[in-house]
Every structure is written in structure tokens, then in C-alpha cells.
Design an enzyme around this catalytic site. Structure first.
Site, PDB file in Angstrom:
ATOM      1  N   CYS A 109      39.141  34.683  37.411  1.00  0.00           N
ATOM      2  CA  CYS A 109      39.114  35.525  38.618  1.00  0.00           C
ATOM      3  C   CYS A 109      39.055  34.695  39.897  1.00  0.00           C
ATOM      4  O   CYS A 109      39.360  35.202  40.970  1.00  0.00           O
ATOM      5  CB  CYS A 109      37.943  36.492  38.543  1.00  0.00           C
ATOM      6  SG  CYS A 109      36.335  35.669  38.537  1.00  0.00           S
TER       7      CYS A 109
ATOM      8  N   HIS B  22      32.179  43.970  37.947  1.00  0.00           N
ATOM      9  CA  HIS B  22      33.227  43.703  38.941  1.00  0.00           C
ATOM     10  C   HIS B  22      34.485  44.489  38.539  1.00  0.00           C
ATOM     11  O   HIS B  22      35.497  43.911  38.115  1.00  0.00           O
ATOM     12  CB  HIS B  22      33.505  42.187  38.957  1.00  0.00           C
ATOM     13  CG  HIS B  22      34.235  41.697  40.170  1.00  0.00           C
ATOM     14  ND1 HIS B  22      34.704  42.524  41.172  1.00  0.00           N
ATOM     15  CD2 HIS B  22      34.603  40.435  40.544  1.00  0.00           C
ATOM     16  CE1 HIS B  22      35.308  41.795  42.103  1.00  0.00           C
ATOM     17  NE2 HIS B  22      35.254  40.533  41.742  1.00  0.00           N
TER      18      HIS B  22
ATOM     19  N   ARG C  44      44.973  41.642  43.083  1.00  0.00           N
ATOM     20  CA  ARG C  44      43.806  42.336  43.651  1.00  0.00           C
ATOM     21  C   ARG C  44      44.257  43.232  44.806  1.00  0.00           C
ATOM     22  O   ARG C  44      43.752  44.341  44.990  1.00  0.00           O
ATOM     23  CB  ARG C  44      42.778  41.311  44.161  1.00  0.00           C
ATOM     24  CG  ARG C  44      42.110  40.471  43.083  1.00  0.00           C
ATOM     25  CD  ARG C  44      41.154  41.281  42.228  1.00  0.00           C
ATOM     26  NE  ARG C  44      40.138  41.953  43.015  1.00  0.00           N
ATOM     27  CZ  ARG C  44      39.029  41.373  43.492  1.00  0.00           C
ATOM     28  NH1 ARG C  44      38.785  40.102  43.215  1.00  0.00           N
ATOM     29  NH2 ARG C  44      38.147  42.064  44.196  1.00  0.00           N
TER      30      ARG C  44
ATOM     31  N   ASP D  69      35.291  31.929  33.474  1.00  0.00           N
ATOM     32  CA  ASP D  69      34.702  32.290  34.774  1.00  0.00           C
ATOM     33  C   ASP D  69      33.671  31.211  35.101  1.00  0.00           C
ATOM     34  O   ASP D  69      33.264  30.430  34.221  1.00  0.00           O
ATOM     35  CB  ASP D  69      34.051  33.684  34.680  1.00  0.00           C
ATOM     36  CG  ASP D  69      33.563  34.194  36.036  1.00  0.00           C
ATOM     37  OD1 ASP D  69      33.975  33.642  37.078  1.00  0.00           O
ATOM     38  OD2 ASP D  69      32.753  35.151  36.048  1.00  0.00           O
TER      39      ASP D  69
ATOM     40  N   ARG E  11      29.706  44.645  48.312  1.00  0.00           N
ATOM     41  CA  ARG E  11      29.366  43.537  47.412  1.00  0.00           C
ATOM     42  C   ARG E  11      27.880  43.295  47.591  1.00  0.00           C
ATOM     43  O   ARG E  11      27.458  42.507  48.445  1.00  0.00           O
ATOM     44  CB  ARG E  11      30.201  42.304  47.747  1.00  0.00           C
ATOM     45  CG  ARG E  11      29.768  41.091  46.962  1.00  0.00           C
ATOM     46  CD  ARG E  11      30.759  39.956  47.040  1.00  0.00           C
ATOM     47  NE  ARG E  11      31.900  40.218  46.181  1.00  0.00           N
ATOM     48  CZ  ARG E  11      32.805  39.300  45.836  1.00  0.00           C
ATOM     49  NH1 ARG E  11      32.711  38.067  46.287  1.00  0.00           N
ATOM     50  NH2 ARG E  11      33.809  39.607  45.052  1.00  0.00           N
TER      51      ARG E  11
ATOM     52  N   GLN F  49      38.178  43.672  39.927  1.00  0.00           N
ATOM     53  CA  GLN F  49      38.764  42.463  39.353  1.00  0.00           C
ATOM     54  C   GLN F  49      39.428  42.780  38.014  1.00  0.00           C
ATOM     55  O   GLN F  49      40.566  42.368  37.757  1.00  0.00           O
ATOM     56  CB  GLN F  49      37.678  41.393  39.155  1.00  0.00           C
ATOM     57  CG  GLN F  49      38.198  40.112  38.537  1.00  0.00           C
ATOM     58  CD  GLN F  49      39.119  39.347  39.476  1.00  0.00           C
ATOM     59  OE1 GLN F  49      38.765  39.117  40.620  1.00  0.00           O
ATOM     60  NE2 GLN F  49      40.301  38.958  39.007  1.00  0.00           N
TER      61      GLN F  49
HETATM   62  N1  NVA Z   1      31.118  35.906  37.916  1.00  0.00           N
HETATM   63  C1  NVA Z   1      31.547  35.493  39.215  1.00  0.00           C
HETATM   64  C2  NVA Z   1      32.691  36.307  39.714  1.00  0.00           C
HETATM   65  C3  NVA Z   1      33.239  35.860  41.041  1.00  0.00           C
HETATM   66  C4  NVA Z   1      34.305  36.734  41.564  1.00  0.00           C
HETATM   67  C5  NVA Z   1      30.382  35.570  40.188  1.00  0.00           C
HETATM   68  O1  NVA Z   1      29.629  36.547  40.146  1.00  0.00           O
HETATM   69  O2  NVA Z   1      30.224  34.644  40.996  1.00  0.00           O
HETATM   70  N1   CP Z   2      37.559  37.095  42.351  1.00  0.00           N
HETATM   71  C1   CP Z   2      36.826  37.422  43.434  1.00  0.00           C
HETATM   72  O1   CP Z   2      36.216  38.485  43.519  1.00  0.00           O
HETATM   73  O2   CP Z   2      36.843  36.481  44.411  1.00  0.00           O
HETATM   74  P1   CP Z   2      36.001  36.466  45.758  1.00  0.00           P
HETATM   75  O3   CP Z   2      34.587  36.151  45.395  1.00  0.00           O
HETATM   76  O4   CP Z   2      36.642  35.410  46.593  1.00  0.00           O
HETATM   77  O5   CP Z   2      36.109  37.813  46.396  1.00  0.00           O
END
Ligand code: NVA
Ligand code: CP
Length: 301
Positions: free
Chosen positions: A260, A127, A288, A219, A101, A130
């Protein structure tokens, strides 16, 4: 299958179908798979926080008989005393699989220099895990994916939307994105989605997007990679894109609400919507685990 999963464009339609089918079998018969990755190690590189991704990958690896290592960028030399290239070259001599990540440009570097498969665990751009998990959830709830309409309402220039744009055309889902003009998805991604046959609408009108949708998705308005100084301005501009019960009523009667997570009640959607009977957000979170076990098996086997 390709060596890495950096984006859904790395997969063919058939590979996506295979991953979903495998995840369904893993979910139904977990014991069948409990030593499939025995002796294998997954390295999990995190630059940003996580609840779901971190835990589901680690638990998934344990349930497949393997082991996972959590590696926090903040307490590592990566990108500071040690280059990303050298990190990838070194780590991939020890482990069998890497997930990360981190920023998209950095995961591309890792993949280029790693000897082992690399999985995108969310970047500032996409992502994919997801959205694959979400396809599993949609299939469970709706029976199939082909021909459904998914309406995304909110920040159109984020990782979830970009992965929807890459993924929906490959499974036959029509995608309508409602977002302010300044937050439209990257145009190259929209062009790719249309070039691979996607039925894509990008509009500023939330009602138009949600009309007759089978799935309404929201989101966060302030993604992990968005600087906190932008927060106040975003809360104002996205207010018109909150998924309320009133907006949701314009979707099909049996529509599902997806997110998500993490979510902020009272911002991107109201409490009534996310905690209501048509919300499937915790099934999404569970899936997931199953989808990522399938992804890891496909990449390592
Ligand atoms: N769009 C969100 C997704 C979180 C899983 C972010 O990047 O924070
Ligand atoms: N949806 C998702 O990726 O959640 P986290 O940021 O908790 O991993």
C-alpha cells in the site's frame, strides 16, 4: 448503500462489485463525472500523516466538481477543547461528506454524531479504501478476483490485514497470512472472515503462505499507530518475514507484488522485489484516486 464506510463489513458483495465497476468507468471516462459533486464539500480530518490518501481524496473531489477541506487534528480543538461528538455535530452542518484518519474508536463516535456520511481514511484497526483500491488493481491485472490466492507476509495485526480479512471473503479471494505468533490478526476479525465464508490460513511459515499465490503483499513493520519504542524489536522479529526474490519465487510465475506504501526498501521487502517487473505498487497508488471517487459518489448521491 449504508450511510458510512467505516469497514468493508458495511458493504455487501454486490455493493463492492458496483463500486469497482463504477471506479473502472470513472478511470476510463473521467469527464463523464466532472460535475457529479458540484457544490459539495468533503471534510478531511487527519490525525496521522499521509501522502496518497490526502492527495487522492482532495484531487478526487476536485475532479468530481466539488471541494475538499484539509483539517489537521494537531491544530484543531478536536479531542482537546472540543469533544469529538460536538465536532461531528457541528462539522456535519456545513459539509456533505466527512473522511477521517483517526483512531477507530474515534471514527465510530464521529459517524454516530454526524448527519452526513463518514469514510474511514485509515484507523489503527482497518483501512477499507486501500483494500477496495487493491481489489480494483487485482482485477485489472488478473481479469477477475474470484478464486485467487493472496499471501500477506509481515505484521499480521495491522489495519491492512484486518481489512483484507473483511474484504477477501466478499470477493472470493483466498487469504494466507504469514506472521509471527505474537502478531496474529485480532481473532474476532479472523472469526468474522471465516463466518462470512472466507478461506483463511494464518501461519508462521512465510514459504507456506506464498506457495502458489497469485498475489504477494507486504506492508510496513512499523505502522503509523505503533509506538516508535517498539521499532527495534519489530525489525528483529519480522526479519524472517522479509519478501525477498527467493521467497517471491515460490508464488505463481505470473504473481504480482503489492504494497500500500509507504514502504522501506530493505525491510518488509527487498529493493529487487518492489522495484522489479512484477511489482504493481504505483498502479495501486493511482487506483486509490479512482476507487475513492466511486466511494464518494455512492455515498453522496
Ligand atoms: N499499516 C500501515 C498502512 C499505511 C497506509 C500503517 O498503518 O502505517
Ligand atoms: N497507502 C496509504 O494510505 O498511504 P498514505 O499513508 O500516504 O495515505
Amino acid at each position: 448503500m449504508e450511510k458510512d464506510l467505516l469497514d468493508l463489513t458495511d458493504l455487501t458483495k454486490v455493493e463492492i462489485k458496483d463500486i469497482i465497476n463504477l471506479a473502472e468507468d470513472i478511470k476510463e471516462n473521467p469527464q463523464k463525472y466532472n460535475s457529479k459533486l458540484k457544490g459539495k464539500t468533503l471534510l478531511m480530518i487527519f490525525e496521522k500523516a499521509s501522502l496518497r490518501t490526502r492527495i487522492s481524496f482532495e484531487v478526487g473531489m476536485t475532479q468530481l466538481g466539488g471541494h475538499a477541506i484539509y483539517y489537521n487534528v494537531a491544530t484543531s480543538p478536536m479531542g482537546k477543547g472540543e469533544s469529538i461528538q460536538d465536532t461531528a455535530k457541528t462539522a456535519s452542518r456545513y459539509v456533505d461528506l466527512i473522511m477521517a484518519r483517526i483512531k477507530h474508536a474515534d471514527i465510530i463516535q464521529i459517524a454516530e454524531h454526524s448527519r452526513v456520511p463518514v469514510i474511514n481514511a485509515m484507523t489503527d484497526f482497518t483501512h477499507p479504501c486501500q483494500i477496495l483500491g487493491d481489489f480494483l488493481t487485482i482485477k485489472e491485472k488478473k481479469g477477475s478476483l474470484e478464486g485467487l490466492k493472496l499471501a500477506f507476509v509481515g505484521d499480521g495485526n495491522n489495519n491492512i490485514v484486518h481489512s483484507l480479512l473483511y474484504g477477501c471473503p466478499l470477493v472470493g479471494i483466498k487469504l494466507a497470512i504469514a506472521t509471527p505468533n505474537e502478531y496474529k490478526p485480532q481473532s474476532s476479525v479472523v472469526e468474522t472472515a471465516r463466518a462470512i465464508g472466507g478461506e483463511i490460513t494464518v501461519t508462521t511459515n512465510a514459504l507456506e503462505a506464498v506457495k502458489d499465490a497469485d498475489i504477494v503483499m507486504a506492508d510496513t513493520w512499523v505502522s503509523y499507530y505503533v509506538p516508535q519504542v517498539e521499532k527495534d524489536a519489530r525489525l528483529k522479529i519480522f526479519k524472517a518475514y522479509q519478501v525477498t526474490e527467493e521467497l517471491f519465487k515460490n508464488a505463481k510465475e505470473d504473481a504480482i507484488f503489492m504494497h500500500c506504501l509507504p514502504a522501506v526498501r530493505g525491510m518488509e521487502m527487498t529493493k529487487e522485489v518492489i522495484d522489479g517487473p512484477q511489482s504493481v505498487v504505483f498502479d495501486q497508488a493511482e487506483n486509490r484516486l479512482h476507487i475513492q471517487k466511486a466511494i464518494m459518489l455512492k455515498l453522496v448521491e
